[in-house]
Scaffold this active site. Structure first.
Site, mmCIF file in Angstrom:
data_model
loop_
_atom_site.group_PDB
_atom_site.id
_atom_site.type_symbol
_atom_site.label_atom_id
_atom_site.label_comp_id
_atom_site.label_asym_id
_atom_site.label_seq_id
_atom_site.Cartn_x
_atom_site.Cartn_y
_atom_site.Cartn_z
ATOM 1 N N PHE A 1 23.022 0.038 -2.663
ATOM 2 C CA PHE A 1 21.921 -0.925 -2.824
ATOM 3 C C PHE A 1 21.601 -1.634 -1.518
ATOM 4 O O PHE A 1 21.122 -2.773 -1.511
ATOM 5 C CB PHE A 1 22.263 -1.928 -3.938
ATOM 6 C CG PHE A 1 22.542 -1.247 -5.246
ATOM 7 C CD1 PHE A 1 21.494 -0.826 -6.052
ATOM 8 C CD2 PHE A 1 23.836 -0.979 -5.655
ATOM 9 C CE1 PHE A 1 21.734 -0.156 -7.241
ATOM 10 C CE2 PHE A 1 24.103 -0.303 -6.842
ATOM 11 C CZ PHE A 1 23.042 0.100 -7.639
ATOM 12 N N ARG B 1 19.760 -2.838 1.759
ATOM 13 C CA ARG B 1 18.370 -2.964 2.227
ATOM 14 C C ARG B 1 18.345 -2.743 3.725
ATOM 15 O O ARG B 1 19.201 -3.268 4.442
ATOM 16 C CB ARG B 1 17.820 -4.372 1.936
ATOM 17 C CG ARG B 1 17.555 -4.648 0.485
ATOM 18 C CD ARG B 1 17.434 -6.124 0.245
ATOM 19 N NE ARG B 1 18.652 -6.838 0.654
ATOM 20 C CZ ARG B 1 18.719 -8.141 0.894
ATOM 21 N NH1 ARG B 1 17.649 -8.890 0.793
ATOM 22 N NH2 ARG B 1 19.862 -8.696 1.251
ATOM 23 N N GLU B 2 17.364 -1.999 4.191
ATOM 24 C CA GLU B 2 17.211 -1.829 5.634
ATOM 25 C C GLU B 2 16.959 -3.201 6.246
ATOM 26 O O GLU B 2 16.261 -4.033 5.661
ATOM 27 C CB GLU B 2 16.034 -0.898 5.938
ATOM 28 C CG GLU B 2 16.333 0.530 5.556
ATOM 29 C CD GLU B 2 15.199 1.473 5.907
ATOM 30 O OE1 GLU B 2 14.391 1.163 6.797
ATOM 31 O OE2 GLU B 2 15.132 2.536 5.274
ATOM 32 N N GLY C 1 2.146 -9.371 -1.079
ATOM 33 C CA GLY C 1 1.904 -8.795 0.241
ATOM 34 C C GLY C 1 1.021 -7.568 0.171
ATOM 35 O O GLY C 1 0.279 -7.384 -0.804
ATOM 36 N N GLY D 1 6.567 -0.638 0.310
ATOM 37 C CA GLY D 1 6.641 0.630 1.043
ATOM 38 C C GLY D 1 8.082 0.987 1.327
ATOM 39 O O GLY D 1 8.997 0.533 0.622
ATOM 40 N N CYS E 1 12.240 4.128 -0.027
ATOM 41 C CA CYS E 1 12.911 4.103 -1.335
ATOM 42 C C CYS E 1 11.994 3.777 -2.518
ATOM 43 O O CYS E 1 11.843 4.594 -3.425
ATOM 44 C CB CYS E 1 14.068 3.117 -1.285
ATOM 45 S SG CYS E 1 15.196 3.481 0.058
ATOM 46 N N LYS F 1 8.592 -3.323 6.647
ATOM 47 C CA LYS F 1 8.981 -4.718 6.425
ATOM 48 C C LYS F 1 9.659 -5.181 7.712
ATOM 49 O O LYS F 1 9.963 -4.346 8.585
ATOM 50 C CB LYS F 1 9.927 -4.858 5.234
ATOM 51 C CG LYS F 1 11.236 -4.127 5.445
ATOM 52 C CD LYS F 1 12.239 -4.443 4.357
ATOM 53 C CE LYS F 1 13.599 -3.860 4.695
ATOM 54 N NZ LYS F 1 14.629 -4.173 3.741
ATOM 55 N N ARG G 1 8.282 4.679 7.366
ATOM 56 C CA ARG G 1 8.010 5.599 6.253
ATOM 57 C C ARG G 1 7.334 4.849 5.096
ATOM 58 O O ARG G 1 7.778 3.780 4.693
ATOM 59 C CB ARG G 1 9.311 6.250 5.774
ATOM 60 C CG ARG G 1 9.822 7.301 6.745
ATOM 61 C CD ARG G 1 11.161 7.830 6.338
ATOM 62 N NE ARG G 1 12.215 6.844 6.506
ATOM 63 C CZ ARG G 1 13.475 7.013 6.108
ATOM 64 N NH1 ARG G 1 13.825 8.125 5.501
ATOM 65 N NH2 ARG G 1 14.373 6.084 6.318
#
Ligand code: UGA
Length: 462
Positions: A173, A175-176, A277, A281, A284, A345, A352
């Protein structure tokens, strides 16, 4: 830090050493994308001997030199620590070294196929290669996001070839942009197994976290697979919902920021993932919600909300272009637009399925002249939009612009020198698709200001 870190503070050195030696394991990660690399490095930091394997030789050669192929805050430091302590290795080919691993994580990509289903070709390629070298009884853990039933499919596939491995599902789980923090402080760990031995082994791998009371959900492999899709789809639906509420706010004169706050303070809902927003995107959410919709259809289970969120998000980029066009008088042809932000983000160089890329493509098709800037994502954007004009700073992008469009919420865009911006623009118009600027300040400085779902949009028009 090592496996027994929680006990270090209590002066139990002998005990710590004992646990470290006892629980430390040889682990291999197949695939060094965001998930594989972060998880591999961090499990090595927890005390395991980890090898990260990827057939991309350039990537592995960089990693061997201590260079990360991705932008992930904090990760470089852990890479350096683990390499120095000799617990982290990199390999660019499958070899008999795999025999020494008790656990092998599969962390390769599962991109969308043209129909929207998850494409499992990289997963099966990895399984084929692993099965040639790994020791009998080794645990193969699927960390890639895979559709319901994949682990069972893999088990059956291996059985037909007479290979004896255990299979587990252990979705991630992270997040980048905050993957390291997420790894160190997860909300939960999902362990999907169909046998006791595999469950125990995975619990030992994560002992550093479970011993600090991180909730552990033990379940079967199929449920674990579905938990991952369910989590991503739920969050994507939450965003699609708040974006539609933003549309309603714009039409009715209500304020989305206050609406999000008012809704999110209900602890049953929560404030996270309620920021309106330009649309969700990344690699995922768009892919996973589509894949879950396919899974539901395959099982003839009706999941209307999934399709509604997919449709709503699919229209978001063109809605944003309409908004930009209206802000500058209804015609984009030959208008100079500064685009601030290309990453999907803030905190990542990943473009991507980035809203920025989608929006730019539509703006270009309508004749706008675009200059774009992003603090870290230009190299990746160049691969998708090689002809686009890029600037080396936000200010340079805004020079002589008819309007500035903020698409990624990078903190440096919040700190823009508004006076200077006003002086260098052709026409002082800001379209803030992330609601990061202070409307009162920019309007008072003489800008026309448009944001998402805010009363300030109406105020700017009047
Ligand atoms: C997402 C999940 O959050 C992770 O838990 C998961 O591990 C990961 O996918 C994955 O499956 O690998 P990530 O794609 O890195 O992580 O990014 P998020 O922070 O979830 O953001 C996704 C998109 O939603 C971004 O475009 C972001 O701008 C957008 N978003 C997020 C909003 O528009 N509003 C919000 O309030 C939050």
């Amino acid at each position: 830090m090592a496996i027994a870190e929680p006990f270090r503070n209590h002066g139990c050195d002998f005990f710590v050493k004992f646990i470290e030696i006892f629980l430390s394991m040889n682990i291999t990660f197949i695939g060094t994308g965001y998930v594989g690399l972060v998880s591999g490095i961090m499990l090595s930091y927890f005390g395991h001997n980890v090898t990260c394997l990827d057939t991309d030789k350039t990537k592995i050669s960089k990693l061997k030199q201590g260079l990360l192929p991705i932008h992930e805050p904090g990760l470089e430091q852990y890479l350096a620590i683990c390499t120095k302590e000799g617990r982290l290795n990199f390999a660019d080919a499958y070899s008999q070294e795999l025999q020494n691993s008790s656990a092998i994580f599969i962390t390769v990509g599962t991109p969308s196929s043209p129909s929207g289903e998850a494409d499992l070709k990289y997963v099966f390629e990895a399984i084929d290669n692993v099965s040639k070298w790994a020791s009998v009884g080794c645990l193969i853990i699927i960390k890639s996001t895979v559709p319901l039933g994949t682990c069972n499919l893999i088990r059956e596939y291996l059985e037909t070839k007479n290979y004896k491995f255990h299979i587990a599902a252990n979705p991630e789980f992270l997040r980048e942009g905050c993957a390291v923090e997420d790894f160190l402080h997860p909300d939960r760990i999902i362990i999907g197994t169909n046998d006791e031995q595999s469950r125990k082994l995975l619990e030992e791998i994560y002992w550093s976290l479970t011993s600090q009371n991180v909730p552990l959900v033990n379940t079967d492999v199929s449920t674990a697979e579905l938990i991952k899709y369910g989590s991503n789809a739920f969050l994507a639906i939450k965003i699609a919902f708040i974006n539609e509420m933003a549309n309603l706010c714009e039409k009715s004169g209500a304020d989305i920021k206050k609406l999000s706050q008012g809704i999110g303070l209900d602890s049953r809902i929560g404030q996270k993932f309620l920021k309106a927003g330009p649309g969700f995107g990344g690699s995922c959410f768009p892919k996973d919600i589509l894949a879950l919709s396919h899974i539901a259809k395959k099982y003839q289970s009706v999941c209307r909300v999934l399709d509604a969120a997919i449709e709503a998000n699919g229209e978001r980029a063109s809605d944003m272009v309409k908004k930009i066009s209206e802000a500058i008088g209804g015609n984009l042809h030959d208008k100079n637009l500064a685009i601030l932000g290309l990453a999907f983000k803030a905190g990542t160089d990943d473009v991507r399925s980035s809203s920025a890329i989608e929006i730019i493509k539509i703006l270009q098709s309508q004749g706008a002249n675009i200059t774009a800037y992003d603090p870290v994502a230009i190299t990746n954007a160049l691969m998708l939009l090689p002809e686009l004009q890029y600037a080396n700073s936000a200010m340079n992008a805004c020079n002589n612009a008819d309007a500035v469009v903020i698409i990624t919420e990078w903190p440096e865009f919040e700190q823009l020198d508004i006076d200077r911006l006003h002086a260098i623009m052709k026409s002082p118009t800001i379209i803030d698709l992330r609601n990061i600027l202070n409307p009162e300040v920019v309007i008072q400085k003489g800008f026309k200001y448009y944001c998402i779902g805010g009363y300030m949009s109406a105020l700017a028009k009047s």
